[in-house]
Design an enzyme around this catalytic site. Structure first.
Site, short mmCIF file in Angstrom:
data_model
loop_
_atom_site.label_atom_id
_atom_site.label_comp_id
_atom_site.label_asym_id
_atom_site.label_seq_id
_atom_site.Cartn_x
_atom_site.Cartn_y
_atom_site.Cartn_z
N ARG A 1 46.69 54.94 36.95
CA ARG A 1 45.69 54.91 38.08
C ARG A 1 45.95 55.29 39.25
NH1 ARG A 1 43.87 48.88 37.21
NH2 ARG A 1 43.72 48.94 39.60
N ARG B 1 46.99 45.77 47.81
CA ARG B 1 45.97 45.01 47.00
C ARG B 1 46.36 43.89 47.06
NH1 ARG B 1 46.78 49.06 42.06
NH2 ARG B 1 46.16 47.58 40.83
N ARG C 1 52.39 50.98 34.77
CA ARG C 1 51.28 50.95 34.08
C ARG C 1 50.81 52.13 33.69
NH1 ARG C 1 46.48 46.81 35.64
NH2 ARG C 1 46.77 48.02 37.73
N ARG D 1 35.86 38.17 43.25
CA ARG D 1 37.01 38.58 44.23
C ARG D 1 36.97 38.06 45.27
NH1 ARG D 1 39.64 42.40 40.89
NH2 ARG D 1 40.66 43.99 42.33
N LYS E 1 45.48 40.72 33.37
CA LYS E 1 44.07 40.25 33.27
C LYS E 1 43.45 41.29 32.04
CE LYS E 1 42.74 40.79 37.49
NZ LYS E 1 43.91 41.15 38.57
P1 ADP Z 1 43.81 45.12 40.06
O1 ADP Z 1 42.97 43.85 40.04
O2 ADP Z 1 44.67 45.33 38.88
O3 ADP Z 1 43.88 45.59 41.58
P2 ADP Z 1 41.06 46.30 39.23
O4 ADP Z 1 40.85 47.27 38.18
O5 ADP Z 1 40.37 44.80 38.99
O6 ADP Z 1 42.63 46.02 39.52
O7 ADP Z 1 40.43 46.78 40.91
C1 ADP Z 1 40.85 47.69 41.18
C2 ADP Z 1 40.11 48.13 42.73
O8 ADP Z 1 38.65 48.12 42.53
C3 ADP Z 1 40.37 47.04 43.76
O9 ADP Z 1 41.51 47.11 44.46
C4 ADP Z 1 38.97 47.05 44.74
O10 ADP Z 1 39.11 48.03 45.32
C5 ADP Z 1 38.22 47.53 43.54
N1 ADP Z 1 37.42 46.36 43.16
C6 ADP Z 1 37.63 45.96 41.72
N2 ADP Z 1 36.81 44.68 41.55
C7 ADP Z 1 36.07 44.49 42.70
C8 ADP Z 1 35.22 43.26 43.09
N3 ADP Z 1 34.76 42.20 42.34
N4 ADP Z 1 34.80 43.50 44.58
C9 ADP Z 1 35.37 44.25 45.12
N5 ADP Z 1 36.22 45.23 45.13
C10 ADP Z 1 36.54 45.31 43.72
#
Ligand code: ADP
Length: 216
Positions: A159, A170, A127, A88, A13
């Site tokens: 990360r 996740r 990554r 999410r 994404k």
């Molecule tokens: P990925 O989708 O690759 O796991 P992200 O950078 O989108 O990575 O998200 C990393 C973490 O940040 C998630 O595992 C969660 O803990 C938090 N997070 C990100 N976006 C949201 C959201 N919209 N609602 C709740 N938690 C979020």
């Protein structure tokens, strides 16, 4: 035009939304990046959410809704947003709908990147992110080269949530909370599926095809 890019963690994404944002002059809004910024800057919020993010579960909807309201209410971003990793869960999607409506906007397209769990794990473990410009690489599939001047001075970092244990959690969070959104957006007639296992450029071209269709 406002777009959502959707898919499990590691689906690509971030990579694709950077490209789309550049090509169509959109603002990429990644809630993950916003949260990591708070953590990096050791803000009050950052201190509260660090543990949550590193354990692979979702940060509370209230926190996310506040972050997103700041974006959607800002005229600078009006109708020029690509949401990456947001919404999410159904609650967040409903909140986004209401917010967009309040600010006379809507979602025009939801792109779903489909990728198998096997590949996801490899992508996440490999990554690397440029600490300076945020560019995303992968040591297996998209390794950094000397030619990439944007990362000349920026160290490439992993990360803190990109490890095998957190990836599992996740993915589980995605399956339980996020995947049901596919049906939600499909019913609204906004969902387009794309195989996320192809080459970065091929996926980018398919996304561009869908965007060009809605732009007419
Ligand atoms: P990925 O989708 O690759 O796991 P992200 O950078 O989108 O990575 O998200 C990393 C973490 O940040 C998630 O595992 C969660 O803990 C938090 N997070 C990100 N976006 C949201 C959201 N919209 N609602 C709740 N938690 C979020």
């Amino acid at each position: 035009m406002n777009i959502i890019i959707f898919g499990p963690p590691g689906a690509g994404k971030g990579t694709q939304s950077d490209k789309i944002a550049n090509k169509y002059k959109l603002f990429k809004i990644s809630t993950g990046d916003l949260l990591r910024n708070e953590i990096k800057n050791s803000t009050l919020l950052g201190k509260k959410i660090e543990e949550i993010v590193n354990s692979g579960i979702l940060v509370s909807d209230n926190v996310i809704n506040d972050l997103i309201e700041k974006v959607v209410s800002n005229n600078k971003y009006k109708n020029q947003i690509i949401f990456d990793g947001y919404p999410r869960n159904i609650q967040q999607a409903k909140n986004l709908n209401a917010l967009l409506k309040k600010h006379e906007q809507k979602i025009d397209l939801v792109i779903n990147l489909k990728v198998s769990l096997d590949l996801i794990t490899k992508r996440i473990i490999g990554r690397l992110v440029c600490s300076k410009c945020g560019n995303i690489f992968n040591e297996f599939f998209n390794p950094p080269t000397q030619k990439l001047t944007c990362c000349k001075d920026g160290a490439l970092k992993r990360r803190s949530d990109d490890n095998v244990e957190t990836v599992k959690k996740r993915y589980e969070t995605y399956e339980n909370s996020t995947k049901p959104l596919l049906e939600y957006y499909s019913k609204l007639g906004l969902l387009k599926n794309i195989g996320g296992e192809n080459k970065i450029e091929e996926i980018g071209a398919k996304i561009a095809g869908f965007i060009n269709l809605i732009q007419g």
